[in-house]
Design an enzyme around this catalytic site. Sequence first.
Site, PDB file in Angstrom:
ATOM      1  N   CYS A 130      -7.395 -17.377  -8.060  1.00  0.00           N
ATOM      2  CA  CYS A 130      -7.276 -17.259  -6.558  1.00  0.00           C
ATOM      3  C   CYS A 130      -7.266 -18.513  -5.719  1.00  0.00           C
ATOM      4  CB  CYS A 130      -8.358 -16.410  -5.987  1.00  0.00           C
ATOM      5  SG  CYS A 130     -10.254 -17.304  -6.669  1.00  0.00           S
ATOM      6  N   LYS A 182     -17.282  -1.973 -12.199  1.00  0.00           N
ATOM      7  CA  LYS A 182     -16.151  -1.766 -12.767  1.00  0.00           C
ATOM      8  C   LYS A 182     -15.146  -2.829 -13.128  1.00  0.00           C
ATOM      9  CE  LYS A 182     -11.914  -0.903 -11.416  1.00  0.00           C
ATOM     10  NZ  LYS A 182     -11.126  -1.077 -12.486  1.00  0.00           N
ATOM     11  N   GLU A 212     -14.131 -10.926  -1.898  1.00  0.00           N
ATOM     12  CA  GLU A 212     -13.350 -12.233  -2.195  1.00  0.00           C
ATOM     13  C   GLU A 212     -11.922 -11.886  -2.492  1.00  0.00           C
ATOM     14  OE1 GLU A 212     -15.101 -14.899  -1.993  1.00  0.00           O
ATOM     15  OE2 GLU A 212     -17.102 -14.096  -1.873  1.00  0.00           O
ATOM     16  N   GLU A 223       0.964 -14.645  -2.962  1.00  0.00           N
ATOM     17  CA  GLU A 223       0.393 -14.899  -3.782  1.00  0.00           C
ATOM     18  C   GLU A 223       0.836 -14.430  -5.288  1.00  0.00           C
ATOM     19  OE1 GLU A 223      -3.508 -13.124  -4.466  1.00  0.00           O
ATOM     20  OE2 GLU A 223      -4.490 -15.028  -5.186  1.00  0.00           O
ATOM     21  N   GLY A 275     -10.659  -9.355  -5.523  1.00  0.00           N
ATOM     22  CA  GLY A 275      -9.292  -8.802  -5.951  1.00  0.00           C
ATOM     23  C   GLY A 275      -8.511  -9.044  -4.954  1.00  0.00           C
ATOM     24  N   SER A 276      -7.457  -8.445  -4.893  1.00  0.00           N
ATOM     25  CA  SER A 276      -6.307  -8.699  -3.984  1.00  0.00           C
ATOM     26  C   SER A 276      -6.653  -8.149  -2.291  1.00  0.00           C
ATOM     27  CB  SER A 276      -5.122  -8.056  -4.330  1.00  0.00           C
ATOM     28  OG  SER A 276      -5.263  -6.557  -4.272  1.00  0.00           O
TER      29      SER A 276
HETATM   30  P1  NAP Z   1      -6.420  -5.952  -7.676  1.00  0.00           P
HETATM   31  O1  NAP Z   1      -5.267  -5.268  -8.154  1.00  0.00           O
HETATM   32  O2  NAP Z   1      -6.936  -6.160  -6.337  1.00  0.00           O
HETATM   33  O3  NAP Z   1      -7.695  -5.240  -8.572  1.00  0.00           O
HETATM   34  C1  NAP Z   1      -9.053  -5.673  -8.359  1.00  0.00           C
HETATM   35  C2  NAP Z   1     -10.060  -4.466  -8.734  1.00  0.00           C
HETATM   36  O4  NAP Z   1      -9.563  -3.349  -7.899  1.00  0.00           O
HETATM   37  C3  NAP Z   1      -9.435  -3.959 -10.249  1.00  0.00           C
HETATM   38  O5  NAP Z   1     -10.539  -3.494 -10.922  1.00  0.00           O
HETATM   39  C4  NAP Z   1      -8.521  -2.885  -9.799  1.00  0.00           C
HETATM   40  O6  NAP Z   1      -8.774  -1.659 -10.699  1.00  0.00           O
HETATM   41  C5  NAP Z   1      -9.333  -2.418  -8.442  1.00  0.00           C
HETATM   42  N1  NAP Z   1      -8.597  -1.468  -7.747  1.00  0.00           N
HETATM   43  C6  NAP Z   1      -7.155  -1.369  -7.757  1.00  0.00           C
HETATM   44  N2  NAP Z   1      -6.530  -0.518  -6.954  1.00  0.00           N
HETATM   45  C7  NAP Z   1      -7.706   0.408  -6.389  1.00  0.00           C
HETATM   46  C8  NAP Z   1      -8.027   1.216  -5.518  1.00  0.00           C
HETATM   47  N3  NAP Z   1      -7.066   1.840  -4.969  1.00  0.00           N
HETATM   48  N4  NAP Z   1      -9.205   1.642  -5.252  1.00  0.00           N
HETATM   49  C9  NAP Z   1     -10.363   0.824  -5.785  1.00  0.00           C
HETATM   50  N5  NAP Z   1     -10.189  -0.007  -6.518  1.00  0.00           N
HETATM   51  C10 NAP Z   1      -9.120  -0.184  -7.174  1.00  0.00           C
HETATM   52  O7  NAP Z   1      -6.517  -7.502  -8.282  1.00  0.00           O
HETATM   53  P2  NAP Z   1      -6.168  -7.872  -9.689  1.00  0.00           P
HETATM   54  O8  NAP Z   1      -4.522  -8.135  -9.777  1.00  0.00           O
HETATM   55  O9  NAP Z   1      -7.109  -7.457 -10.697  1.00  0.00           O
HETATM   56  O10 NAP Z   1      -6.698  -9.568  -9.606  1.00  0.00           O
HETATM   57  C11 NAP Z   1      -6.020 -10.579  -8.705  1.00  0.00           C
HETATM   58  C12 NAP Z   1      -6.491 -10.703  -7.430  1.00  0.00           C
HETATM   59  O11 NAP Z   1      -7.867 -11.079  -7.509  1.00  0.00           O
HETATM   60  C13 NAP Z   1      -5.515 -12.049  -6.718  1.00  0.00           C
HETATM   61  O12 NAP Z   1      -5.475 -11.308  -5.485  1.00  0.00           O
HETATM   62  C14 NAP Z   1      -6.841 -12.978  -6.814  1.00  0.00           C
HETATM   63  O13 NAP Z   1      -6.594 -13.928  -5.790  1.00  0.00           O
HETATM   64  C15 NAP Z   1      -8.063 -12.439  -6.524  1.00  0.00           C
HETATM   65  N6  NAP Z   1      -9.179 -12.824  -6.866  1.00  0.00           N
HETATM   66  C16 NAP Z   1     -10.175 -13.576  -5.951  1.00  0.00           C
HETATM   67  C17 NAP Z   1     -11.072 -14.338  -6.358  1.00  0.00           C
HETATM   68  C18 NAP Z   1     -12.029 -14.833  -5.183  1.00  0.00           C
HETATM   69  O14 NAP Z   1     -13.148 -15.508  -5.741  1.00  0.00           O
HETATM   70  N7  NAP Z   1     -11.678 -15.005  -4.003  1.00  0.00           N
HETATM   71  C19 NAP Z   1     -11.157 -14.540  -7.702  1.00  0.00           C
HETATM   72  C20 NAP Z   1     -10.441 -14.006  -8.644  1.00  0.00           C
HETATM   73  C21 NAP Z   1      -9.397 -13.400  -8.131  1.00  0.00           C
HETATM   74  P3  NAP Z   1      -7.736  -1.671 -12.060  1.00  0.00           P
HETATM   75  O15 NAP Z   1      -6.762  -2.911 -12.007  1.00  0.00           O
HETATM   76  O16 NAP Z   1      -8.695  -1.485 -13.413  1.00  0.00           O
HETATM   77  O17 NAP Z   1      -6.716  -0.596 -11.762  1.00  0.00           O
END
Ligand code: NAP
Length: 489
Positions: free
Chosen positions: A292, A181, A257, A391, A234-235
């Site tokens: 991140c 996804k 991650e 963050e 993600g977060s």
């Molecule tokens: P996010 O809000 O956590 O979303 C990540 C993914 O999870 C998206 O595909 C999102 O879907 C999905 N998601 C959201 N709510 C969900 C739920 N209730 N159930 C299941 N899936 C759900 O993160 P983001 O804003 O896209 O990205 C930023 C975050 O990614 C930051 O915290 C960043 O540090 C982290 N990140 C970490 C790394 C690493 O390698 N450690 C690398 C890059 C990014 P939708 O958004 O499509 O609704």
Amino acid sequence: MTSNNLTVRNLAFINGNYTAAVTGKVYPVHNPADGTVITEVSACDAIDVRCAAQHARAAFDDGRWSSLRPSDKKKRMLAFADLIEANAAELAALETRNTGKPIRDTETVDIPKSVNMLRWYAEAADKIYGGVAPTAPSVHAFISREPLGVIGAVIPWNFPLYLAAYKLGPALVTGNSIVIKPADQTPLSLLRVAELASLAGIPDGVLNVVPGSGESVGQALGLDPDVDALAFTGSPQVAKRFLAYAAESNMKKVMIEGGGKCANIVLADVEDLDRAAFDAAWGVFFNNGQVCSAGSRLVVEESIADQLIEKIRNLTANIRVGDPSDPATEIGAIIDERHLNNIERFVRGGESDGAILVCGGKRLLEHTGGWYFEPTIFDHARNDMDIARDEIFGPVLTVIRAGDAEEAIDIANDSQFALGAALWTQDVTKALKYAKQLRAGQVWVNNYDGSDLTVPWGGFRLSGTGRDKSLEALNEYTGSKATWIEVAR
Ligand code: NAP
Ligand code: MG
């Protein structure tokens, strides 16, 4: 559909075919550079996930991919990487249009690094060995790495194709099937490369892409009984949801991650202050801070703080923020208006908490209809302020002054995250001592954010539990299996 010479795919990719959502629903996907709608993409939900997961299960169980000779998997994965490379210019343009990233970054980072990642794992396909245990001679016990089965992958929007490649490479070469996804804002590059995977000979059902929201598609993947493991980037807030989904369903493995609030520590004996200033600026402003591993906390020894901050401010003043499709642009647009509002809220909060705004702090280029923000620096922040603890995921540098090196290390470690930390010093004893004390998945000495796909990537604490990249990732997507054969009684 084509748009400005780009092939735009807007349907889910399930079992080798582009497929509309069962409900027929769609949602708009925007260009952050000007706020226009690029296309409307299938808004999938649980029913589509179920369908994709069942196809992935069937593909895994009948061995059409999982039982292929490793050298054959390698050939097809190399062909997949070659096809992405052959379409690199178009994919870079598509990624830029969908994310607001500068074209110079998508052309030099996102697409070529995705190709390299897939190629590197393709090459590993026929180099994974098992082992034999040192048992009594009457027994032959061997250990093999087995694919986990169906992988659900859920990724964010900041590096849409590259982060997908992090998962696709190791998951596929080890024989798994995958349902992935993309983030709702950025499905286009992945939807486009799905058909390239088919053309390269990756069988139907092995790679499925299901666009839609986290609440529907993400949750359904987390709960699906046919999904054996979940690979999430993600977060931490959403990561915790996946741990709960796994607990509520089939106890699937969850690889996380998560986020970061990385500290970049500059000690007074730093050898090259110009280099430290450059890395401090680009360590946080690259990709608009939507990284991140962004060096979002600069922890600097008081005696050199004024000098260092002045250098960073000068570099920041010359950064070209603007139209992502212009090759001269260094920082493009923020992913969407909601996120821009979040960044602005943090900046207003920093001001009211008493941090001193050195530069930036405002929206930019509002007449374009796009979402831009000035690279921003706060000085005299305290580590208990929200701009130091949370963050922001935007172009905001929070500077915290420390009395000495020990205090700097304490500040760095005082965080809910533990992804990366950097340390600048010319004293090798201090470098070794403090690198050991820093709590982070990766520590950089005299550089910021050095990385290579041969080196594992991941964090501790809320920054996650999994390891991407390197041979370590192959272990994440496989389980060890022991076979015990009695050869004599
Ligand atoms: P996010 O809000 O956590 O979303 C990540 C993914 O999870 C998206 O595909 C999102 O879907 C999905 N998601 C959201 N709510 C969900 C739920 N209730 N159930 C299941 N899936 C759900 O993160 P983001 O804003 O896209 O990205 C930023 C975050 O990614 C930051 O915290 C960043 O540090 C982290 N990140 C970490 C790394 C690493 O390698 N450690 C690398 C890059 C990014 P939708 O958004 O499509 O609704
Ligand atoms: Mg989102």
